[in-house]
Design a protein around this motif. Structure first.
Motif, PDB file in Angstrom:
ATOM      1  N   ARG A 152      -2.327   9.345   4.116  1.00 29.32           N
ATOM      2  CA  ARG A 152      -1.987   8.223   3.252  1.00 29.32           C
ATOM      3  C   ARG A 152      -2.289   8.585   1.802  1.00 29.32           C
ATOM      4  NH1 ARG A 152      -0.494   3.208   3.892  1.00 29.32           N
ATOM      5  NH2 ARG A 152      -0.814   3.312   6.140  1.00 29.32           N
ATOM      6  N   LEU A 153      -1.322   8.281   0.922  1.00 32.07           N
ATOM      7  CA  LEU A 153      -1.527   8.526  -0.510  1.00 32.07           C
ATOM      8  C   LEU A 153      -2.644   7.644  -1.030  1.00 32.07           C
ATOM      9  CD1 LEU A 153       2.228   8.431  -1.638  1.00 32.07           C
ATOM     10  CD2 LEU A 153       0.936  10.392  -0.841  1.00 32.07           C
ATOM     11  N   LYS A 154      -3.428   8.187  -1.945  1.00 33.01           N
ATOM     12  CA  LYS A 154      -4.498   7.404  -2.543  1.00 33.01           C
ATOM     13  C   LYS A 154      -4.407   7.510  -4.057  1.00 33.01           C
ATOM     14  CE  LYS A 154      -9.476   6.576  -2.462  1.00 33.01           C
ATOM     15  NZ  LYS A 154     -10.792   7.028  -1.942  1.00 33.01           N
ATOM     16  N   GLY A 198      -4.759  10.686  -8.383  1.00 32.45           N
ATOM     17  CA  GLY A 198      -5.223  10.394  -7.028  1.00 32.45           C
ATOM     18  C   GLY A 198      -5.157  11.613  -6.137  1.00 32.45           C
ATOM     19  N   ASN A 199      -5.128  11.358  -4.832  1.00 33.31           N
ATOM     20  CA  ASN A 199      -5.084  12.436  -3.841  1.00 33.31           C
ATOM     21  C   ASN A 199      -3.740  12.445  -3.129  1.00 33.31           C
ATOM     22  OD1 ASN A 199      -7.750  12.989  -4.454  1.00 33.31           O
ATOM     23  ND2 ASN A 199      -8.560  11.737  -2.769  1.00 33.31           N
ATOM     24  N   HIS A 200      -3.261  13.650  -2.808  1.00 34.35           N
ATOM     25  CA  HIS A 200      -2.028  13.857  -2.036  1.00 34.35           C
ATOM     26  C   HIS A 200      -0.807  13.219  -2.701  1.00 34.35           C
ATOM     27  CE1 HIS A 200      -5.095  14.913   0.800  1.00 34.35           C
ATOM     28  NE2 HIS A 200      -5.447  13.658   1.043  1.00 34.35           N
ATOM     29  N   LEU A 201      -0.699  13.345  -4.028  1.00 37.65           N
ATOM     30  CA  LEU A 201       0.410  12.713  -4.757  1.00 37.65           C
ATOM     31  C   LEU A 201       1.565  13.682  -5.018  1.00 37.65           C
ATOM     32  CD1 LEU A 201      -1.544  10.559  -7.389  1.00 37.65           C
ATOM     33  CD2 LEU A 201      -0.800   9.947  -5.087  1.00 37.65           C
ATOM     34  N   GLN A 202       1.578  14.829  -4.333  1.00 39.65           N
ATOM     35  CA  GLN A 202       2.632  15.807  -4.589  1.00 39.65           C
ATOM     36  C   GLN A 202       3.985  15.355  -4.047  1.00 39.65           C
ATOM     37  OE1 GLN A 202      -0.241  16.415  -3.077  1.00 39.65           O
ATOM     38  NE2 GLN A 202      -1.338  18.090  -4.100  1.00 39.65           N
ATOM     39  N   ASN A 203       3.987  14.523  -3.024  1.00 38.49           N
ATOM     40  CA  ASN A 203       5.242  14.145  -2.367  1.00 38.49           C
ATOM     41  C   ASN A 203       5.372  12.630  -2.245  1.00 38.49           C
ATOM     42  OD1 ASN A 203       6.121  16.909  -1.680  1.00 38.49           O
ATOM     43  ND2 ASN A 203       4.305  16.904  -0.372  1.00 38.49           N
ATOM     44  N   GLN A 227       0.825  -1.203   0.000  1.00 31.25           N
ATOM     45  CA  GLN A 227       0.000   0.000   0.000  1.00 31.25           C
ATOM     46  C   GLN A 227       0.863   1.259   0.000  1.00 31.25           C
ATOM     47  OE1 GLN A 227      -2.870   0.226   3.111  1.00 31.25           O
ATOM     48  NE2 GLN A 227      -4.356  -1.028   2.030  1.00 31.25           N
ATOM     49  N   PRO A 228       0.361   2.335  -0.618  1.00 28.10           N
ATOM     50  CA  PRO A 228       1.115   3.600  -0.594  1.00 28.10           C
ATOM     51  C   PRO A 228       1.344   4.053   0.842  1.00 28.10           C
ATOM     52  CG  PRO A 228      -0.677   3.718  -2.186  1.00 28.10           C
ATOM     53  CD  PRO A 228      -0.872   2.455  -1.420  1.00 28.10           C
ATOM     54  N   PRO A 229       2.530   4.545   1.159  1.00 32.47           N
ATOM     55  CA  PRO A 229       2.838   4.948   2.542  1.00 32.47           C
ATOM     56  C   PRO A 229       2.199   6.297   2.879  1.00 32.47           C
ATOM     57  CG  PRO A 229       4.683   5.440   1.108  1.00 32.47           C
ATOM     58  CD  PRO A 229       3.665   4.743   0.253  1.00 32.47           C
ATOM     59  N   PRO A 230       1.997   6.567   4.179  1.00 34.76           N
ATOM     60  CA  PRO A 230       1.503   7.896   4.566  1.00 34.76           C
ATOM     61  C   PRO A 230       2.605   8.941   4.445  1.00 34.76           C
ATOM     62  CG  PRO A 230       1.873   6.551   6.506  1.00 34.76           C
ATOM     63  CD  PRO A 230       2.122   5.664   5.323  1.00 34.76           C
ATOM     64  N   VAL A 231       2.231  10.142   4.014  1.00 34.60           N
ATOM     65  CA  VAL A 231       3.161  11.261   3.904  1.00 34.60           C
ATOM     66  C   VAL A 231       2.566  12.432   4.670  1.00 34.60           C
ATOM     67  CG1 VAL A 231       4.319  12.868   2.354  1.00 34.60           C
ATOM     68  CG2 VAL A 231       4.029  10.482   1.668  1.00 34.60           C
ATOM     69  N   LYS A 232       3.304  12.934   5.669  1.00 37.30           N
ATOM     70  CA  LYS A 232       2.841  14.046   6.512  1.00 37.30           C
ATOM     71  C   LYS A 232       1.481  13.727   7.155  1.00 37.30           C
ATOM     72  CE  LYS A 232       5.324  17.554   3.876  1.00 37.30           C
ATOM     73  NZ  LYS A 232       5.227  18.799   3.069  1.00 37.30           N
ATOM     74  N   ILE A 274      10.666   3.299 -17.657  1.00 35.88           N
ATOM     75  CA  ILE A 274       9.364   3.954 -17.737  1.00 35.88           C
ATOM     76  C   ILE A 274       9.437   5.258 -16.965  1.00 35.88           C
ATOM     77  CG2 ILE A 274       8.086   1.784 -17.977  1.00 35.88           C
ATOM     78  CD1 ILE A 274       7.210   2.092 -15.080  1.00 35.88           C
ATOM     79  N   LYS A 275       8.605   6.184 -17.371  1.00 36.73           N
ATOM     80  CA  LYS A 275       8.562   7.490 -16.717  1.00 36.73           C
ATOM     81  C   LYS A 275       7.219   7.632 -16.011  1.00 36.73           C
ATOM     82  CE  LYS A 275       9.324  12.388 -17.769  1.00 36.73           C
ATOM     83  NZ  LYS A 275       9.573  13.364 -18.870  1.00 36.73           N
ATOM     84  N   ILE A 276       7.244   8.128 -14.800  1.00 38.52           N
ATOM     85  CA  ILE A 276       6.015   8.247 -14.000  1.00 38.52           C
ATOM     86  C   ILE A 276       5.713   9.716 -13.727  1.00 38.52           C
ATOM     87  CG2 ILE A 276       5.059   7.858 -11.694  1.00 38.52           C
ATOM     88  CD1 ILE A 276       6.205   5.108 -11.699  1.00 38.52           C
ATOM     89  N   LYS A 277       4.461  10.087 -13.930  1.00 31.61           N
ATOM     90  CA  LYS A 277       3.978  11.425 -13.580  1.00 31.61           C
ATOM     91  C   LYS A 277       2.801  11.279 -12.614  1.00 31.61           C
ATOM     92  CE  LYS A 277       5.262  13.670 -17.948  1.00 31.61           C
ATOM     93  NZ  LYS A 277       4.747  14.429 -19.116  1.00 31.61           N
ATOM     94  N   TYR A 278       2.553  12.316 -11.849  1.00 34.14           N
ATOM     95  CA  TYR A 278       1.462  12.289 -10.874  1.00 34.14           C
ATOM     96  C   TYR A 278       0.533  13.477 -11.109  1.00 34.14           C
ATOM     97  CZ  TYR A 278       4.676   9.121  -8.535  1.00 34.14           C
ATOM     98  OH  TYR A 278       5.527   8.087  -8.253  1.00 34.14           O
ATOM     99  N   LYS A 279      -0.745  13.215 -10.920  1.00 32.64           N
ATOM    100  CA  LYS A 279      -1.741  14.274 -11.052  1.00 32.64           C
ATOM    101  C   LYS A 279      -2.731  14.139  -9.904  1.00 32.64           C
ATOM    102  CE  LYS A 279      -4.661  16.586 -14.447  1.00 32.64           C
ATOM    103  NZ  LYS A 279      -5.198  16.556 -15.836  1.00 32.64           N
TER     104      LYS A 279
END
Length: 465
Positions: free
Chosen positions: A380-382, A400-405, A372-377, A429-434
């Protein structure tokens, strides 16, 4: 029938590469006051006349000399090969130097070829007819006065050339397509030798000392019905070891070739191993996101113990680039060279493949189940879904949500998981987040009369305390 071929020939530093660049409307050939800069033959397809849609292939060659050393003898062999395949020869002389003995020697060789020869008198700024007088003694008719650097006389040169060209219709012209493969590495690791073995001919100049290749040479080639363009590049040294302006330009062109390539072959010397500059080159390739094959050349020069040691060290030093395959070859003796076509084709296919959104989201679901994605600040990343937004390299955008970090460790996990699930080889592969936008951001909450009264009572209570 292919395009008609025009070969540019002359002694060193008469402006052959400048004319090549002028006709091709490019800076493909390196130009400098440094004599003997061009060594390999350089090709370009050009539109000579727009009205008649007349195309031709022009070849830039190294300067002919009467010196009997290893470099000049090899350059002469390259020039002779170019002359054999040409339909028209531009014999280029310098109006500033006049007729010299070497020009007379070259003319006597060219006459034996029995081909159409146009005498081009370069560096004739102003096109003063008096400049051409002494060149009649060469016996090639009236010289064409030009200034390649300033574009003077080029139109007249083309008008003189057009009637001499073999007829080719526009329907016969085929665009060069296929897989672009850049061959990179430090100086003298065997890049040009490798390309010559792949092509089956001595297409690029090979010497046993560093810095033989100056230009990036683009070479069309076809193998088992698949078209390729191989790019032989200049060796890239450490910045502090690069002094000459010509070498700096060569490195810039090598980096430009990296930009254009679909697949990169990084050539390493088995007898030296991976050194700091090889790691720097790998970093450049990774930053560009290019499909990569690592080729260990000069493998035949090692005994069994040395081979085991090299493999052990490579596993340690190349651990950060685990998606690239490693191939052990001897370019000089053609050992293992023929086996490179399969990974090149597979790399190109993987880097340019489009994957459906449904398949990607099934992989994402499995990745989330395993880790699962780890919590940041404290949040939890979603990750809600993923889709592919580009190729070369495959680029996946995660929504998703809170993907800035997103932590680097989790991003590496996602990359490795998707590479393994999609069975990608030799391509990153290259990964981007939105992240989803908050619909209530920048919207002020307007209080009603009851809420305003409650707020005032609360503030009075706080002040009394």
């Amino acid at each position: 029938m292919g395009l008609p071929i025009i070969c540019l020939v002359g002694r060193p530093n008469v402006g052959k590469s400048t004319l090549f660049n002028r006709l091709s409307h490019s800076r493909q050939a390196l130009v400098s006051d440094f004599e003997g800069l061009t060594r390999d033959r350089q090709y370009a397809e050009v539109l000579l006349d727009n009205d008649t849609q007349t195309f031709a292939t022009i070849i830039d060659t190294g300067g002919l000399t009467n010196k009997n050393n290893l470099v000049d003898s090899s350059i002469q062999g390259q020039v002779l090969n170019a002359l054999e395949e040409s339909d028209i020869i531009y014999f280029i002389v310098s109006s500033r130097d006049g007729v010299i003995g070497l020009d007379l020697e070259i003319v006597s060789r060219l006459r034996k070829l029995k081909k159409n020869i146009i005498l081009v008198c370069n560096k004739a700024e102003g096109l003063n007819p008096a400049l051409a007088a002494e060149f009649f003694e060469l016996g090639l008719g009236e010289p064409m006065l030009i200034s390649a650097e300033h574009g003077q006389g080029i139109a007249d040169l083309i008008d003189t050339t057009l009637p001499l060209l073999p007829k080719v219709t526009i329907d016969e012209i085929v665009e060069v397509e296929g897989i672009t493969v850049a061959v990179l590495g430090r100086p003298n690791v065997g890049k040009s030798t490798l390309i010559n073995r792949i092509l089956g001919q001595e297409r690029v100049l090979v010497m046993d000392f560093p810095g033989t290749t100056h230009d990036s040479i683009y070479i069309p080639f076809e193998h088992e019905g698949q078209k390729y363009t191989f790019i032989d590049t200049a060796g890239i040294r450490r910045k502090r070891s690069t002094h000459e302006k010509v070498e700096i330009f060569s490195i810039i062109k090598a980096i430009d070739a990296l930009e254009r390539a679909h697949v990169v072959i990084l050539v390493l010397d088995a007898q030296v191993g991976v050194i700091e500059q090889d790691a720097t080159l790998l970093g450049m390739i990774i930053d560009k996101g290019k499909a990569l094959l690592i080729v260990i050349n000069k493998w035949d020069g090692l005994d069994d113990y040395q081979k085991q040691e090299v493999k052990r060290k490579l596993e340690i030093k190349l651990s950060f680039i685990n998606y690239a395959s490693v191939h052990y070859i001897s370019a000089l003796h053609a050992f293992g060279v023929g086996k490179l076509f399969t990974p090149i084709n597979q790399s190109y296919q993987n880097a340019g493949e489009q994957h459906s959104t449904s398949v990607l989201n099934k992989i994402l679901e499995k990745a989330n189940q395993d880790h699962q994605p780890p919590p940041v600040k404290g949040r939890r990343l979603k990750i809600k879904y993923v889709n592919q937004t580009d190729v070369f390299p495959p680029t996946f955008t995660f929504h998703g949500n809170h993907l800035q970090n997103v932590p680097n460790a989790y991003e590496r996990y996602l990359k490795n998981f998707f590479i393994n699930a999609l069975q990608l080889t030799n391509t990153p592969i290259k990964i981007k987040y939105k992240s989803s936008d908050n619909p209530f951001r920048d919207r002020k909450n307007i209080l009603n009369a009851r809420q305003i009264g409650k707020k005032r009572r609360l503030m009075k209570f706080v002040k009394k305390r």
